[in-house]
Design a protein around this motif. Structure first.
Motif, PDB file in Angstrom:
ATOM      1  N   LEU A 208      16.523  18.728  48.233  1.00 15.45           N
ATOM      2  CA  LEU A 208      16.180  20.124  47.968  1.00 15.45           C
ATOM      3  C   LEU A 208      17.470  20.929  47.958  1.00 15.45           C
ATOM      4  CD1 LEU A 208      14.150  22.578  47.897  1.00 15.45           C
ATOM      5  CD2 LEU A 208      14.269  22.522  50.389  1.00 15.45           C
ATOM      6  N   ASP A 209      17.663  21.731  46.914  1.00 15.35           N
ATOM      7  CA  ASP A 209      18.830  22.612  46.819  1.00 15.35           C
ATOM      8  C   ASP A 209      18.444  23.955  47.448  1.00 15.35           C
ATOM      9  OD1 ASP A 209      20.955  24.252  46.157  1.00 15.35           O
ATOM     10  OD2 ASP A 209      21.001  23.666  44.057  1.00 15.35           O
ATOM     11  N   THR A 210      18.903  24.189  48.664  1.00 18.65           N
ATOM     12  CA  THR A 210      18.496  25.392  49.398  1.00 18.65           C
ATOM     13  C   THR A 210      19.085  26.679  48.832  1.00 18.65           C
ATOM     14  OG1 THR A 210      20.298  25.164  51.005  1.00 18.65           O
ATOM     15  CG2 THR A 210      18.194  24.092  51.540  1.00 18.65           C
ATOM     16  N   LYS A 211      20.168  26.574  48.075  1.00 17.26           N
ATOM     17  CA  LYS A 211      20.789  27.787  47.528  1.00 17.26           C
ATOM     18  C   LYS A 211      20.105  28.298  46.270  1.00 17.26           C
ATOM     19  CE  LYS A 211      24.910  27.940  49.954  1.00 17.26           C
ATOM     20  NZ  LYS A 211      26.298  28.154  50.002  1.00 17.26           N
ATOM     21  N   THR A 212      19.249  27.490  45.671  1.00 18.85           N
ATOM     22  CA  THR A 212      18.569  27.933  44.449  1.00 18.85           C
ATOM     23  C   THR A 212      17.133  28.374  44.714  1.00 18.85           C
ATOM     24  OG1 THR A 212      17.875  25.683  43.865  1.00 18.85           O
ATOM     25  CG2 THR A 212      19.985  26.457  42.965  1.00 18.85           C
ATOM     26  N   ILE A 213      16.716  28.399  45.974  1.00 22.70           N
ATOM     27  CA  ILE A 213      15.359  28.843  46.298  1.00 22.70           C
ATOM     28  C   ILE A 213      15.250  30.331  45.998  1.00 22.70           C
ATOM     29  CG2 ILE A 213      13.665  29.190  48.140  1.00 22.70           C
ATOM     30  CD1 ILE A 213      14.915  26.729  49.535  1.00 22.70           C
ATOM     31  N   LYS A 214      14.257  30.673  45.189  1.00 23.28           N
ATOM     32  CA  LYS A 214      13.979  32.075  44.861  1.00 23.28           C
ATOM     33  C   LYS A 214      12.493  32.304  45.069  1.00 23.28           C
ATOM     34  CE  LYS A 214      17.765  32.801  41.712  1.00 23.28           C
ATOM     35  NZ  LYS A 214      18.322  31.818  40.845  1.00 23.28           N
ATOM     36  N   GLY A 215      12.134  32.970  46.152  1.00 17.35           N
ATOM     37  CA  GLY A 215      10.720  33.141  46.483  1.00 17.35           C
ATOM     38  C   GLY A 215      10.112  31.785  46.762  1.00 17.35           C
TER      39      GLY A 215
END
Length: 133
Positions: A51-58
């Motif tokens: 999981l890419d935590t920096k690309t989480i948007k909402g």
């Protein structure tokens, strides 16, 4: 742009295949950002899915994994309160970061809590404070 994507492909590949970055070249920069990627499962060959935590948007998030010499990127949307999961996009990138294939077909997929997308959804829903997680 290709250099940036190529660097990201290399970084993700190093993290997914070794579990840690080597402190040389790209590896040194990635080591500083190792918390960005959280392993949420493994594919049939035993490679990590992250999981890419920096690309989480909402409730939108991305999972990455090894695909041949490159990586795959799958984008999901979660409906936390309904425990529903939707796939938005799958992209396959070559070793230099070039986009090889892209599927933008959207649709609901079965939510399985123990799967990589399900584990990613759990992290995302906890991050936003959704009830039941």
């Amino acid at each position: 742009m290709c250099f940036k994507i190529g660097g990201i492909v290399g970084a993700i590949a190093i993290l997914l295949s070794n579990g840690s970055a080597i402190a040389e070249g790209v590896g040194a920069a990635i080591a500083q950002d190792a918390q960005r990627y959280i392993t949420v499962g493994h594919d049939k060959l035993g490679n990590s899915v992250a999981l890419d935590t920096k690309t989480i948007k909402g409730t939108t998030y991305k999972l990455y994994g090894i695909y041949g010499d490159g990586i795959f990127e799958t984008t999901f949307d979660a409906s936390c309160t309904e425990s529903r999961l939707f796939r938005n996009r799958i992209a396959i990138y070559g070793p230099e970061g070039q986009l090889l294939e892209e599927d933008k077909e959207k649709g609901e997929i079965a939510f399985v809590a123990s799967s990589s997308p399900g584990k990613g959804m759990k992290i995302v829903c906890q991050k936003i404070g959704a009830r039941g997680w």
